[in-house]
Design a protein around this motif. Sequence first.
Motif: not given
Length: 233
Positions: A180-203
């Motif tokens: 379902d869509r929730a399963a896809a979100v559960r799988s990719f949301l942490p990756f997206a969050a880590v990527s965004c935080v990493g770019v903000l902090m380290a470029g």
Amino acid sequence: MELEATPDDEVFSSNDEMQELWPLGEVDPKKARFPCCIVWTPLPVVSWLAPYIGHVGIAREDGTVMDFAGSNLVSVDDLAYGSAARCLQLDRKKCCFPANLAEHVCARSHEHSEAGTAISWDDALRSGARRFEHKCYNLFTCNSHSFVADCLNRLAYGGSVGWNVLNLAALVWLRGRWLDRAAAVRSFLPFAAVSCVGVLMAGWSFLLGMAAFSLMLLGWFVLGVYCLKGLVG
């Protein structure tokens, strides 16, 4: 990368008959029932950095999932790391179930016998579980993909006894489906969050680091599977 062999029909037969196959039940994610399916769920931390990496299990004909969850441990009906996010139902007609082990004459009978001939889907899973109940779990050398690949080799699924962690992972990702869509979100949301935080902090160099990490992981498994035989189970 070859996902599954596509030989002539005789590969799937032993002698002139197959074991009788009875109808399967429906896939029911709410009850965690996935008859003859491979299931996938993300791994904590690791999937946050490389979302294509996860934990897999394989289900019996009644839909109960079995997975190599830790050293000397094959879990039944208790998928490690959470509920399944993706699944792929396999066709039992693409397996080799010799009606008579003494007259096993399929095209790859010798290789299949070495991998461990099974007389039914559940028999292959039971045999694989007995083997992995005496193995130590290691993400890099002997993991949940190793267990499922071993089961597929016992089944001679697709006429192949060359299943490994790489072509199994490709099979699940290319042909599996999100539950379902929730399963896809559960799988990719942490990756997206880590990527965004990493770019903000380290470029943007952070994303290059993540890409390098992914390439190193892929390179390790390619080396272990195809170059150093036996390194990755």
